[in-house]
Scaffold this motif. Structure first.
Motif, PDB file in Angstrom:
ATOM      1  N   UNK A 156      16.062  41.946   2.747  1.00  0.00           N
ATOM      2  CA  UNK A 156      16.591  43.267   3.085  1.00  0.00           C
ATOM      3  C   UNK A 156      17.514  43.744   1.968  1.00  0.00           C
ATOM      4  N   UNK A 157      17.173  44.896   1.346  1.00  0.00           N
ATOM      5  CA  UNK A 157      17.973  45.481   0.275  1.00  0.00           C
ATOM      6  C   UNK A 157      18.955  46.484   0.876  1.00  0.00           C
ATOM      7  N   UNK A 158      20.212  46.317   0.536  1.00  0.00           N
ATOM      8  CA  UNK A 158      21.263  47.137   1.134  1.00  0.00           C
ATOM      9  C   UNK A 158      22.018  47.890   0.052  1.00  0.00           C
ATOM     10  N   UNK A 159      22.207  49.195   0.260  1.00  0.00           N
ATOM     11  CA  UNK A 159      23.061  50.007  -0.588  1.00  0.00           C
ATOM     12  C   UNK A 159      24.411  50.154   0.098  1.00  0.00           C
ATOM     13  N   UNK A 160      25.472  49.781  -0.594  1.00  0.00           N
ATOM     14  CA  UNK A 160      26.824  49.847  -0.039  1.00  0.00           C
ATOM     15  C   UNK A 160      27.557  51.023  -0.675  1.00  0.00           C
ATOM     16  N   UNK A 161      28.082  51.923   0.172  1.00  0.00           N
ATOM     17  CA  UNK A 161      28.901  53.041  -0.295  1.00  0.00           C
ATOM     18  C   UNK A 161      30.319  52.811   0.211  1.00  0.00           C
ATOM     19  N   UNK A 162      31.194  52.429  -0.697  1.00  0.00           N
ATOM     20  CA  UNK A 162      32.571  52.077  -0.318  1.00  0.00           C
ATOM     21  C   UNK A 162      33.457  52.236  -1.551  1.00  0.00           C
ATOM     22  N   UNK A 163      34.569  52.974  -1.399  1.00  0.00           N
ATOM     23  CA  UNK A 163      35.427  53.222  -2.566  1.00  0.00           C
ATOM     24  C   UNK A 163      36.665  52.332  -2.596  1.00  0.00           C
ATOM     25  N   UNK A 164      36.839  51.462  -1.617  1.00  0.00           N
ATOM     26  CA  UNK A 164      37.978  50.551  -1.611  1.00  0.00           C
ATOM     27  C   UNK A 164      37.484  49.137  -1.897  1.00  0.00           C
ATOM     28  N   UNK A 165      37.926  48.573  -3.003  1.00  0.00           N
ATOM     29  CA  UNK A 165      37.428  47.269  -3.432  1.00  0.00           C
ATOM     30  C   UNK A 165      37.657  46.167  -2.390  1.00  0.00           C
ATOM     31  N   UNK A 166      38.851  46.043  -1.790  1.00  0.00           N
ATOM     32  CA  UNK A 166      39.042  44.995  -0.779  1.00  0.00           C
ATOM     33  C   UNK A 166      38.101  45.150   0.417  1.00  0.00           C
ATOM     34  N   UNK A 167      37.884  46.398   0.841  1.00  0.00           N
ATOM     35  CA  UNK A 167      36.987  46.637   1.969  1.00  0.00           C
ATOM     36  C   UNK A 167      35.552  46.271   1.612  1.00  0.00           C
ATOM     37  N   UNK A 168      35.147  46.578   0.361  1.00  0.00           N
ATOM     38  CA  UNK A 168      33.795  46.242  -0.082  1.00  0.00           C
ATOM     39  C   UNK A 168      33.605  44.728  -0.138  1.00  0.00           C
ATOM     40  N   UNK A 169      34.609  44.010  -0.628  1.00  0.00           N
ATOM     41  CA  UNK A 169      34.512  42.552  -0.687  1.00  0.00           C
ATOM     42  C   UNK A 169      34.418  41.947   0.711  1.00  0.00           C
ATOM     43  N   UNK A 170      35.247  42.457   1.629  1.00  0.00           N
ATOM     44  CA  UNK A 170      35.218  41.935   3.004  1.00  0.00           C
ATOM     45  C   UNK A 170      33.867  42.208   3.652  1.00  0.00           C
ATOM     46  N   UNK A 171      33.321  43.406   3.418  1.00  0.00           N
ATOM     47  CA  UNK A 171      32.016  43.751   3.976  1.00  0.00           C
ATOM     48  C   UNK A 171      30.935  42.813   3.450  1.00  0.00           C
ATOM     49  N   UNK A 172      30.988  42.478   2.180  1.00  0.00           N
ATOM     50  CA  UNK A 172      29.989  41.574   1.613  1.00  0.00           C
ATOM     51  C   UNK A 172      30.128  40.168   2.200  1.00  0.00           C
ATOM     52  N   UNK A 173      31.361  39.751   2.472  1.00  0.00           N
ATOM     53  CA  UNK A 173      31.553  38.433   3.106  1.00  0.00           C
ATOM     54  C   UNK A 173      30.963  38.435   4.514  1.00  0.00           C
ATOM     55  N   UNK A 174      31.196  39.514   5.242  1.00  0.00           N
ATOM     56  CA  UNK A 174      30.636  39.600   6.591  1.00  0.00           C
ATOM     57  C   UNK A 174      29.109  39.619   6.550  1.00  0.00           C
ATOM     58  N   UNK A 175      28.560  40.338   5.570  1.00  0.00           N
ATOM     59  CA  UNK A 175      27.101  40.398   5.437  1.00  0.00           C
ATOM     60  C   UNK A 175      26.505  39.031   5.133  1.00  0.00           C
ATOM     61  N   UNK A 176      27.189  38.241   4.323  1.00  0.00           N
ATOM     62  CA  UNK A 176      26.681  36.908   3.992  1.00  0.00           C
ATOM     63  C   UNK A 176      26.589  36.023   5.226  1.00  0.00           C
ATOM     64  N   UNK A 177      27.418  36.321   6.239  1.00  0.00           N
ATOM     65  CA  UNK A 177      27.364  35.561   7.493  1.00  0.00           C
ATOM     66  C   UNK A 177      26.365  36.175   8.475  1.00  0.00           C
ATOM     67  N   UNK A 178      26.361  37.496   8.561  1.00  0.00           N
ATOM     68  CA  UNK A 178      25.508  38.170   9.547  1.00  0.00           C
ATOM     69  C   UNK A 178      24.050  38.251   9.102  1.00  0.00           C
ATOM     70  N   UNK A 179      23.808  38.347   7.800  1.00  0.00           N
ATOM     71  CA  UNK A 179      22.438  38.479   7.277  1.00  0.00           C
ATOM     72  C   UNK A 179      22.353  37.777   5.931  1.00  0.00           C
ATOM     73  N   UNK A 180      22.260  36.456   5.931  1.00  0.00           N
ATOM     74  CA  UNK A 180      22.237  35.698   4.661  1.00  0.00           C
ATOM     75  C   UNK A 180      21.108  36.105   3.734  1.00  0.00           C
TER      76      UNK A 180
END
Length: 252
Positions: A1-25
């Motif tokens: 699954x290819x995901x495009x992330x639109x996020x302008x806050x770096x900490x929020x983007x990093x946290x989202x990627x960590x959550x994604x690695x758990x929810x959809x490896x």
């Protein structure tokens, strides 16, 4: 699954990627962008992603502006600290609207909803989800009941010229120019109408084939359509959708 992330806050983007690695490896981040302009350019030059994860507020505007400028087929999960955009967000191909701080369980539930939407029709799918998997209704809607004063009038689909969504209301316009409000969204009408006869031109208009009079080339590969009766606004079709409109008009 290819995901495009639109996020302008770096900490929020990093946290989202960590959550994604758990929810959809199995997920892959196709790109991470922080502006509306960057998202529009990327979507115009790359294959559509399987999912867009979009914060509402970006560096140069709100991500909903992306969907006003382009016809985007990819499903969207909005991630934001603001809840006042929820109604507008669900007019896109929105799967869910998650308020920050996002919880892992909420993201997992949103991704599960996405998987259900895209589950093949041949699999065991509940009757409630089946309409979401079909591009058109098996039995297209041929009649509408419209209100005229205190009365309800039956109106055949062949009498309809076009539908327009404006200010959260949808207007049906007949070939003779009469106007009626209808209790459907354009998204619902797409599912109900005969796709051979009716086409979603953009975020505002669904047109009936006989109502299309002419096509004019417009800026940046867009098309301008003349409809009859003529709406007050210009009817523009995006460059991405221009080929599909031509094919529909030719009966392809």
């Amino acid at each position: 699954m290819r995901i495009l992330v639109l996020e302008d806050e770096y900490p929020a983007a990093e946290r989202l990627q960590r959550l994604l690695s758990q929810a959809a490896p199995e997920a892959q981040i196709a790109a991470q962008l922080d502006t509306v302009a960057g998202a529009v350019e990327w979507l115009q030059t790359h294959p559509a992603p399987d999912l867009i994860l979009a914060d509402i507020h970006l560096a140069d505007g709100i991500s909903l502006d992306v969907f006003d400028q382009l016809v985007v087929s990819s499903p969207v999960i909005f991630t934001t600290a603001y809840d006042q955009y929820a109604l507008q967000a669900f007019k896109t191909h929105s799967v869910d609207y998650l308020l920050k701080p996002i919880k892992l369980t909420e993201l997992q539930a949103a991704l599960q909803k996405l998987r259900q939407w895209h589950r093949p029709a041949a699999s065991e799918v509940s009757q409630q989800l089946q309409p979401l998997l079909n591009t058109t209704s098996p039995t297209p809607k041929t009649r509408f009941l419209v209100r005229q004063g205190e009365q309800l009038l039956p109106l055949h689909a062949t009498d309809i010229a076009w539908f327009q969504s404006r200010h959260e209301t949808v207007t049906l316009v007949t070939r003779s120019g009469q106007r009626y409000l209808v209790d459907y969204t354009l998204e619902q009408l797409e599912q109900l109408l005969d796709a051979r006869q009716f086409f979603r031109l953009n975020r505002q208009f669904i047109a009936h084939l006989p109502a299309v009079q002419r096509l004019h080339p417009h800026f940046n590969g867009k098309l301008k359509l003349d409809l009859h009766p003529a709406p007050a606004e210009e009817v523009l079709v995006s460059r991405e959708k221009a080929g599909a409109v031509k094919s529909w008009l030719e009966g392809g």
